[in-house]
Write a protein that holds these residues in place. Structure first.
Motif, short mmCIF file in Angstrom:
data_model
loop_
_atom_site.label_atom_id
_atom_site.label_comp_id
_atom_site.label_asym_id
_atom_site.label_seq_id
_atom_site.Cartn_x
_atom_site.Cartn_y
_atom_site.Cartn_z
N SER A 20 1.01 -1.25 -0.17
CA SER A 20 -0.04 0.00 -0.01
C SER A 20 0.98 1.18 0.00
CB SER A 20 -0.83 0.05 1.34
OG SER A 20 -1.71 1.04 1.28
N ASP A 70 -8.43 -2.29 -11.15
CA ASP A 70 -7.92 -2.01 -9.83
C ASP A 70 -8.70 -2.89 -9.02
OD1 ASP A 70 -6.56 -1.08 -7.57
OD2 ASP A 70 -7.21 1.02 -8.03
N GLN A 78 -3.63 5.31 -13.05
CA GLN A 78 -4.36 6.52 -13.66
C GLN A 78 -3.52 6.86 -14.69
OE1 GLN A 78 -4.20 8.80 -9.68
NE2 GLN A 78 -6.38 7.81 -9.23
N LYS A 95 0.84 2.05 -7.05
CA LYS A 95 0.21 1.45 -7.86
C LYS A 95 -1.09 2.14 -8.58
CE LYS A 95 -0.77 -1.74 -4.83
NZ LYS A 95 -0.24 -1.12 -3.76
N THR A 96 -1.86 2.71 -7.77
CA THR A 96 -3.23 3.41 -8.15
C THR A 96 -2.63 4.60 -9.06
OG1 THR A 96 -4.22 2.83 -6.46
CG2 THR A 96 -5.12 4.63 -7.56
P1 ADP Z 1 -5.25 1.34 -2.99
O1 ADP Z 1 -5.94 0.47 -2.12
O2 ADP Z 1 -5.56 1.04 -4.46
O3 ADP Z 1 -3.94 1.14 -2.81
P2 ADP Z 1 -5.32 3.90 -1.80
O4 ADP Z 1 -6.22 3.64 -0.52
O5 ADP Z 1 -3.96 3.99 -1.30
O6 ADP Z 1 -5.64 2.94 -3.02
O7 ADP Z 1 -5.81 5.02 -2.22
C1 ADP Z 1 -7.18 5.41 -2.85
C2 ADP Z 1 -7.44 6.62 -3.65
O8 ADP Z 1 -6.85 7.71 -2.67
C3 ADP Z 1 -6.17 6.88 -4.55
O9 ADP Z 1 -6.58 6.92 -6.04
C4 ADP Z 1 -5.39 8.49 -4.22
O10 ADP Z 1 -5.62 9.35 -5.29
C5 ADP Z 1 -6.00 8.77 -3.04
N1 ADP Z 1 -5.07 8.79 -1.97
C6 ADP Z 1 -4.25 8.03 -1.67
N2 ADP Z 1 -3.38 8.49 -0.71
C7 ADP Z 1 -3.73 10.03 -0.66
C8 ADP Z 1 -3.28 11.05 0.31
N3 ADP Z 1 -2.35 10.92 1.26
N4 ADP Z 1 -3.99 12.21 0.30
C9 ADP Z 1 -4.94 12.35 -0.77
N5 ADP Z 1 -5.39 10.99 -1.46
C10 ADP Z 1 -4.75 10.11 -1.38
#
Ligand code: ADP
Ligand code: ADP
Length: 234
Positions: A42, A168, A51, A46-47
């Protein structure tokens, strides 16, 4: 058919003391006919990478080219057009519209790209039949099981016939049987139909369905594996 290519992509969120590097120079190629799995802990990027590959973001540095067209420097309008024409997205929690019937969930995006209503309905119902949901066409998402919802979401993602499918955690909310059915559908989209299929997932059950695996950590590719096994439809 052309590949989806990421070259030395760098992307940082925020500025100054709030700067969070998400990608620190990632390169990869996703090829037609192949399922590529992106893994990593995490927060590894990856996300963000998905994108970039889906023309939802542009890198700060480096290049992304989707089937021959670079995303760099394109206007928001051109990026949107690229997403509509070339990309099918599948999400962990399906992102279906709860007020629309199953067939309407598939037809709605076709409407947006300008297909006429009758043709969109026909295409939607043909896809539902293909995915074993013919008798669910008039149901609303909340009347469907998790596996049925995800099959519906995949049908919607490919309705406009995109060359690229990005998913995803497509199986994370599914039990083993439904997860395998969805994985097999994604695999067929690559192997039988020659599309580019890229999955971001922690689901080890997907590994047998995958041709190549890339692991990222802290915004960098740390491992690349595959083809893991001979190519087949199995
Ligand atoms: P995943 O479970 O796919 O790893 P995350 O939970 O890390 O996804 O993130 C989901 C979404 O939240 C992402 O698309 C990202 O844009 C947003 N996000 C992740 N981390 C942050 C952060 N620190 N601040 C703002 N948005 C975030
Ligand atoms: P993953 O999908 O592997 O969890 P992400 O691409 O979501 O990783 O995030 C990579 C890094 O970027 C993480 O440190 C995350 O907190 C940060 N991040 C993601 N989205 C945002 C955002 N919108 N704003 C600020 N930081 C973000």
């Amino acid at each position: 058919p052309e590949s989806l290519i990421v070259e030395d992509a760098v992307l940082t969120y925020g500025k100054g003391e709030f700067a969070t590097p998400a990608l620190r120079g990632v390169s990869l190629t996703a090829k037609p006919g192949e399922v590529l799995l992106i893994r990593g802990p995490s927060g590894s990027g990856k996300t963000t990478l998905l994108q970039l590959m889906g023309a939802m973001k542009e890198p700060d540095k480096g290049k992304v080219s989707i089937c021959g067209t670079p995303t760099t420097g394109l206007s928001q309008k051109r990026l949107r057009a690229m997403r509509l024409n070339r990309i099918g997205f599948v999400f962990q929690f399906f992102n279906l519209l709860s007020s629309l019937r199953a067939w309407e969930n598939i037809a709605a995006p076709l409407d947006i790209i300008g297909m006429d209503r009758g043709a969109a309905e026909k295409r939607a119902k043909a896809l539902l039949a293909e995915f074993g949901l013919a008798d669910r066409a008039d149901h609303f998402p909340k009347q469907l099981s998790g596996g049925q919802r995800q099959r519906l979401a995949v049908a919607r993602a490919i309705a406009h016939d995109p060359p690229v499918i990005l998913a995803d955690e497509p199986t994370a909310a599914l039990d083993t049987e439904n997860g395998q059915a969805v994985a097999q559908i994604l695999r067929d989209l690559a192997v039988k139909e020659g599309r580019i299929v890229v999955l971001v997932s922690h689901d080890h059950r997907l590994e047998p369905m995958v041709d190549r695996e890339i692991t990222i950590e802290d915004g960098r590719v740390v491992e690349e594996r595959g083809p893991a096994r001979p190519k087949s439809n199995a």
